[in-house]
Design a protein around this motif. Sequence first.
Motif, PDB file in Angstrom:
ATOM      1  N   GLN A  27     -11.935   3.069  -1.746  1.00 23.78           N
ATOM      2  CA  GLN A  27     -12.546   4.384  -1.917  1.00 23.78           C
ATOM      3  C   GLN A  27     -12.751   5.069  -0.565  1.00 23.78           C
ATOM      4  O   GLN A  27     -12.602   6.277  -0.456  1.00 23.78           O
ATOM      5  CB  GLN A  27     -13.864   4.259  -2.666  1.00 23.78           C
ATOM      6  CG  GLN A  27     -13.642   3.852  -4.116  1.00 23.78           C
ATOM      7  CD  GLN A  27     -14.907   3.376  -4.796  1.00 23.78           C
ATOM      8  OE1 GLN A  27     -15.865   2.955  -4.164  1.00 23.78           O
ATOM      9  NE2 GLN A  27     -14.911   3.439  -6.118  1.00 23.78           N
ATOM     10  N   TRP A  77      -6.273   4.735  -1.237  1.00 24.78           N
ATOM     11  CA  TRP A  77      -5.437   3.690  -1.830  1.00 24.78           C
ATOM     12  C   TRP A  77      -3.975   3.952  -1.479  1.00 24.78           C
ATOM     13  O   TRP A  77      -3.554   5.090  -1.317  1.00 24.78           O
ATOM     14  CB  TRP A  77      -5.647   3.686  -3.345  1.00 24.78           C
ATOM     15  CG  TRP A  77      -4.705   2.768  -4.059  1.00 24.78           C
ATOM     16  CD1 TRP A  77      -4.804   1.411  -4.158  1.00 24.78           C
ATOM     17  CD2 TRP A  77      -3.526   3.138  -4.754  1.00 24.78           C
ATOM     18  NE1 TRP A  77      -3.755   0.924  -4.886  1.00 24.78           N
ATOM     19  CE2 TRP A  77      -2.949   1.968  -5.264  1.00 24.78           C
ATOM     20  CE3 TRP A  77      -2.895   4.350  -5.001  1.00 24.78           C
ATOM     21  CZ2 TRP A  77      -1.782   1.964  -6.004  1.00 24.78           C
ATOM     22  CZ3 TRP A  77      -1.729   4.359  -5.740  1.00 24.78           C
ATOM     23  CH2 TRP A  77      -1.184   3.165  -6.237  1.00 24.78           C
ATOM     24  N   HIS A  78      -3.204   2.868  -1.384  1.00 26.33           N
ATOM     25  CA  HIS A  78      -1.800   2.961  -0.991  1.00 26.33           C
ATOM     26  C   HIS A  78      -0.991   1.950  -1.790  1.00 26.33           C
ATOM     27  O   HIS A  78      -1.501   0.916  -2.189  1.00 26.33           O
ATOM     28  CB  HIS A  78      -1.683   2.658   0.513  1.00 26.33           C
ATOM     29  CG  HIS A  78      -0.288   2.663   1.027  1.00 26.33           C
ATOM     30  ND1 HIS A  78       0.491   3.798   1.087  1.00 26.33           N
ATOM     31  CD2 HIS A  78       0.482   1.666   1.531  1.00 26.33           C
ATOM     32  CE1 HIS A  78       1.669   3.492   1.602  1.00 26.33           C
ATOM     33  NE2 HIS A  78       1.694   2.212   1.870  1.00 26.33           N
ATOM     34  N   ARG A  79       0.268   2.261  -2.002  1.00 31.34           N
ATOM     35  CA  ARG A  79       1.176   1.265  -2.583  1.00 31.34           C
ATOM     36  C   ARG A  79       2.440   1.257  -1.738  1.00 31.34           C
ATOM     37  O   ARG A  79       2.786   2.239  -1.092  1.00 31.34           O
ATOM     38  CB  ARG A  79       1.476   1.563  -4.046  1.00 31.34           C
ATOM     39  CG  ARG A  79       2.394   2.717  -4.284  1.00 31.34           C
ATOM     40  CD  ARG A  79       2.816   2.765  -5.763  1.00 31.34           C
ATOM     41  NE  ARG A  79       3.605   3.933  -5.963  1.00 31.34           N
ATOM     42  CZ  ARG A  79       3.126   5.087  -6.384  1.00 31.34           C
ATOM     43  NH1 ARG A  79       1.860   5.201  -6.686  1.00 31.34           N
ATOM     44  NH2 ARG A  79       3.918   6.122  -6.506  1.00 31.34           N
ATOM     45  N   CYS A  97      -3.633  -0.837   0.369  1.00 27.20           N
ATOM     46  CA  CYS A  97      -3.410  -1.396  -0.958  1.00 27.20           C
ATOM     47  C   CYS A  97      -4.536  -2.411  -1.205  1.00 27.20           C
ATOM     48  O   CYS A  97      -5.378  -2.631  -0.339  1.00 27.20           O
ATOM     49  CB  CYS A  97      -2.043  -2.059  -1.052  1.00 27.20           C
ATOM     50  SG  CYS A  97      -1.903  -3.597  -0.115  1.00 27.20           S
ATOM     51  N   ASN A 154       0.251  -3.874  -7.655  1.00 24.90           N
ATOM     52  CA  ASN A 154      -0.299  -2.709  -6.950  1.00 24.90           C
ATOM     53  C   ASN A 154       0.811  -1.782  -6.463  1.00 24.90           C
ATOM     54  O   ASN A 154       0.649  -0.562  -6.463  1.00 24.90           O
ATOM     55  CB  ASN A 154      -1.125  -3.192  -5.751  1.00 24.90           C
ATOM     56  CG  ASN A 154      -1.708  -2.064  -4.933  1.00 24.90           C
ATOM     57  OD1 ASN A 154      -2.842  -1.656  -5.135  1.00 24.90           O
ATOM     58  ND2 ASN A 154      -0.939  -1.535  -3.980  1.00 24.90           N
ATOM     59  N   GLY A 201       4.487   4.464  -9.933  1.00 20.36           N
ATOM     60  CA  GLY A 201       3.652   5.023 -10.982  1.00 20.36           C
ATOM     61  C   GLY A 201       2.234   4.487 -11.009  1.00 20.36           C
ATOM     62  O   GLY A 201       1.386   5.013 -11.728  1.00 20.36           O
ATOM     63  N   ARG A 202       1.971   3.428 -10.261  1.00 19.44           N
ATOM     64  CA  ARG A 202       0.620   2.859 -10.210  1.00 19.44           C
ATOM     65  C   ARG A 202      -0.315   3.890  -9.575  1.00 19.44           C
ATOM     66  O   ARG A 202       0.094   4.647  -8.711  1.00 19.44           O
ATOM     67  CB  ARG A 202       0.614   1.570  -9.388  1.00 19.44           C
ATOM     68  CG  ARG A 202      -0.671   0.793  -9.412  1.00 19.44           C
ATOM     69  CD  ARG A 202      -0.944   0.087 -10.719  1.00 19.44           C
ATOM     70  NE  ARG A 202       0.132  -0.814 -11.064  1.00 19.44           N
ATOM     71  CZ  ARG A 202       0.673  -0.888 -12.285  1.00 19.44           C
ATOM     72  NH1 ARG A 202       0.238  -0.136 -13.258  1.00 19.44           N
ATOM     73  NH2 ARG A 202       1.656  -1.714 -12.535  1.00 19.44           N
ATOM     74  N   THR A 203      -1.580   3.913  -9.997  1.00 19.41           N
ATOM     75  CA  THR A 203      -2.543   4.869  -9.453  1.00 19.41           C
ATOM     76  C   THR A 203      -3.742   4.143  -8.847  1.00 19.41           C
ATOM     77  O   THR A 203      -3.977   2.967  -9.142  1.00 19.41           O
ATOM     78  CB  THR A 203      -3.063   5.827 -10.541  1.00 19.41           C
ATOM     79  OG1 THR A 203      -3.841   5.069 -11.493  1.00 19.41           O
ATOM     80  CG2 THR A 203      -1.925   6.558 -11.237  1.00 19.41           C
ATOM     81  N   GLN A 204      -4.491   4.878  -8.041  1.00 24.17           N
ATOM     82  CA  GLN A 204      -5.704   4.324  -7.461  1.00 24.17           C
ATOM     83  C   GLN A 204      -6.689   3.939  -8.566  1.00 24.17           C
ATOM     84  O   GLN A 204      -7.332   2.898  -8.490  1.00 24.17           O
ATOM     85  CB  GLN A 204      -6.365   5.319  -6.513  1.00 24.17           C
ATOM     86  CG  GLN A 204      -7.644   4.770  -5.895  1.00 24.17           C
ATOM     87  CD  GLN A 204      -8.266   5.720  -4.883  1.00 24.17           C
ATOM     88  OE1 GLN A 204      -7.833   6.851  -4.715  1.00 24.17           O
ATOM     89  NE2 GLN A 204      -9.280   5.249  -4.207  1.00 24.17           N
ATOM     90  N   GLY A 205      -6.776   4.760  -9.598  1.00 24.14           N
ATOM     91  CA  GLY A 205      -7.671   4.459 -10.708  1.00 24.14           C
ATOM     92  C   GLY A 205      -7.343   3.134 -11.370  1.00 24.14           C
ATOM     93  O   GLY A 205      -8.238   2.364 -11.723  1.00 24.14           O
ATOM     94  N   GLU A 206      -6.048   2.862 -11.531  1.00 25.82           N
ATOM     95  CA  GLU A 206      -5.639   1.585 -12.130  1.00 25.82           C
ATOM     96  C   GLU A 206      -5.981   0.414 -11.212  1.00 25.82           C
ATOM     97  O   GLU A 206      -6.417  -0.643 -11.679  1.00 25.82           O
ATOM     98  CB  GLU A 206      -4.135   1.601 -12.419  1.00 25.82           C
ATOM     99  CG  GLU A 206      -3.748   2.540 -13.546  1.00 25.82           C
ATOM    100  CD  GLU A 206      -2.240   2.701 -13.677  1.00 25.82           C
ATOM    101  OE1 GLU A 206      -1.779   2.781 -14.834  1.00 25.82           O
ATOM    102  OE2 GLU A 206      -1.537   2.751 -12.648  1.00 25.82           O
TER     103      GLU A 206
END
Length: 189
Positions: free
Chosen positions: A106, A110-112, A123, A166, A170-175
């Motif tokens: 937070q 966030w990163h992937r 991440c 992670n 398509g992955r999100t920070q919320g997920e």
Amino acid sequence: MCTLTAPKPPAVDAACLIADIEAYLADQAPKTAHPLVTKTTAQLIAEALAPAADAPEAAPELTAPSRLWRIIPDWALALPPARRLHGAGRPVTVTQHLELTALVLQQYGWHRGGLRSRSGARCILGAQAVLYRLGYGDEETALAAGRAMQNVLRRRGIEQAYHAWNDRPGRTQGEALQLIREAIQTYNG
């Protein structure tokens, strides 16, 4: 005429992150160190960290601009006061490690696709590395937190490692944060 500009990433520095982590840990600590001790844990810590009356004044703490803390290599995070004050590492529980991992995501973003972005976003695994480098917890705590997240994914029918999960397109920070929160709720160590 209206022009749209990209929002600036929030300015975060290690001192701010350490202050947030310390506030979280202070809130988690029992009110006194021992039932026979009348001073609170916070008072005992303040006394222990206060300079002795006959000690020379400490040199002022050198701080880097917040943007610099976001882009310096992670190994340099071991230089801030938390690691020096707590030696090899300050003990935290697995649940605390997971909660602090969410805090790092937070605060830094966030990163992937890697441990960190050029702007300093992390991440999940990168956030765990930040905590370790700053001296919060040890390798076993981080591994146990990783196993807790992995168990959540397995219950969902996902066999992929949590750090690879992670990084999926398509992955999100919320997920990512939801995975951590679910691991906190279901951890039974």
